[in-house]
Design a protein around this motif. Structure first.
Motif, PDB file in Angstrom:
ATOM      1  N   ILE A  70       0.846  -1.196   0.000  1.00 22.67           N
ATOM      2  CA  ILE A  70       0.000   0.000   0.000  1.00 22.67           C
ATOM      3  C   ILE A  70       0.881   1.245   0.000  1.00 22.67           C
ATOM      4  O   ILE A  70       1.800   1.358   0.820  1.00 22.67           O
ATOM      5  N   SER A 121      -4.198   4.059   5.615  1.00 22.24           N
ATOM      6  CA  SER A 121      -5.046   4.006   4.424  1.00 22.24           C
ATOM      7  C   SER A 121      -4.204   4.471   3.240  1.00 22.24           C
ATOM      8  O   SER A 121      -3.222   5.196   3.405  1.00 22.24           O
ATOM      9  N   VAL A 140      -7.720   1.417   0.113  1.00 28.13           N
ATOM     10  CA  VAL A 140      -8.012   0.556   1.258  1.00 28.13           C
ATOM     11  C   VAL A 140      -7.597   1.248   2.547  1.00 28.13           C
ATOM     12  O   VAL A 140      -6.801   2.193   2.544  1.00 28.13           O
ATOM     13  N   CYS A 141      -8.143   0.742   3.643  1.00 25.87           N
ATOM     14  CA  CYS A 141      -7.587   1.023   4.960  1.00 25.87           C
ATOM     15  C   CYS A 141      -7.237  -0.335   5.542  1.00 25.87           C
ATOM     16  O   CYS A 141      -7.853  -1.345   5.193  1.00 25.87           O
ATOM     17  N   ALA A 142      -6.215  -0.370   6.388  1.00 29.03           N
ATOM     18  CA  ALA A 142      -5.705  -1.664   6.845  1.00 29.03           C
ATOM     19  C   ALA A 142      -5.339  -1.624   8.317  1.00 29.03           C
ATOM     20  O   ALA A 142      -4.828  -0.622   8.820  1.00 29.03           O
ATOM     21  N   CYS A 160      -7.578  -5.853   5.424  1.00 24.62           N
ATOM     22  CA  CYS A 160      -7.869  -4.652   4.645  1.00 24.62           C
ATOM     23  C   CYS A 160      -9.370  -4.492   4.470  1.00 24.62           C
ATOM     24  O   CYS A 160     -10.106  -5.468   4.371  1.00 24.62           O
TER      25      CYS A 160
END
Length: 190
Positions: A70, A121, A140-142, A160
């Motif tokens: 990411i 994110s 995405v956020c993770a 995610c």
């Protein structure tokens, strides 16, 4: 900065991102194994994270088949980040060493440094060979076991979430730890 990160920040399309090289290192905020005793004998309230946190280039971990890389656009702070920075309740390195003995992929975590940050994110810049429902260019956020305070991070795909429609990446960075904690306690544990 790398050409890839510049492209992420500029909003480049998925094809452009996929065609750019993934750098070998990433700029990050981290703690060092050699510093884990620096606060011994001090009260928690006297421990200052500014003394233990370092900023610099660290190696970007190799991407496992079930992970994504990411390009981090935002991170949030949670108390576990503060704990990591003051080495409480225990230094993170013991956990990372145990994880390193579990598998080939776990070995990547047994380092002399640990990048802090449990939430991030951003934009997927690479997807592992076993990732099916996500692609380069997705936002995405993770929830991470560290790594959120870096320009690039690696996250297991099952940790995610898609960024909700209409939500900016700064707000999305605050979702994972809080959301997953509530979900687990309300829905999984009942």
């Amino acid at each position: 900065m790398s050409e890839l990160l510049d492209a992420v920040r500029a909003g480049a399309d998925a094809q452009t991102l996929a065609n750019l090289s993934l750098p070998a290192t990433t700029r990050a905020v981290f703690v060092r194994r050699e510093d884990q005793g620096m606060f011994e004998g001090m009260a928690s309230s006297d421990k200052d994270p500014r003394q233990s946190l370092k900023v610099g280039e660290v190696p970007l971990p190799e991407l496992a088949p079930d992970e994504v890389a990411i390009g981090v656009m935002a991170s949030s702070i949670n108390f576990n980040t503060v704990w990591t920075s003051i080495f409480e309740p225990l230094p993170t390195f013991g956990f990372l060493d145990r994880l390193g003995k579990e598998s080939v992929w776990g070995q990547r975590h047994a380092q002399d440094f640990h990048v802090v940050g449990s939430d991030a994110s951003g934009v997927i810049v690479r997807a592992g060979s076993a990732v099916r429902n996500w692609k380069v260019g997705d936002t995405v956020c993770a929830l991470l076991s560290g790594g959120g305070y870096a320009s690039l991070c690696v996250a297991p795909i099952e940790q995610c979430l898609p960024v909700p429609a209409g939500m900016d990446l700064v707000t999305a960075a605050a979702i994972p730890e809080t959301f997953f904690t509530v979900w687990t306690n309300v829905f999984d544990r009942g």
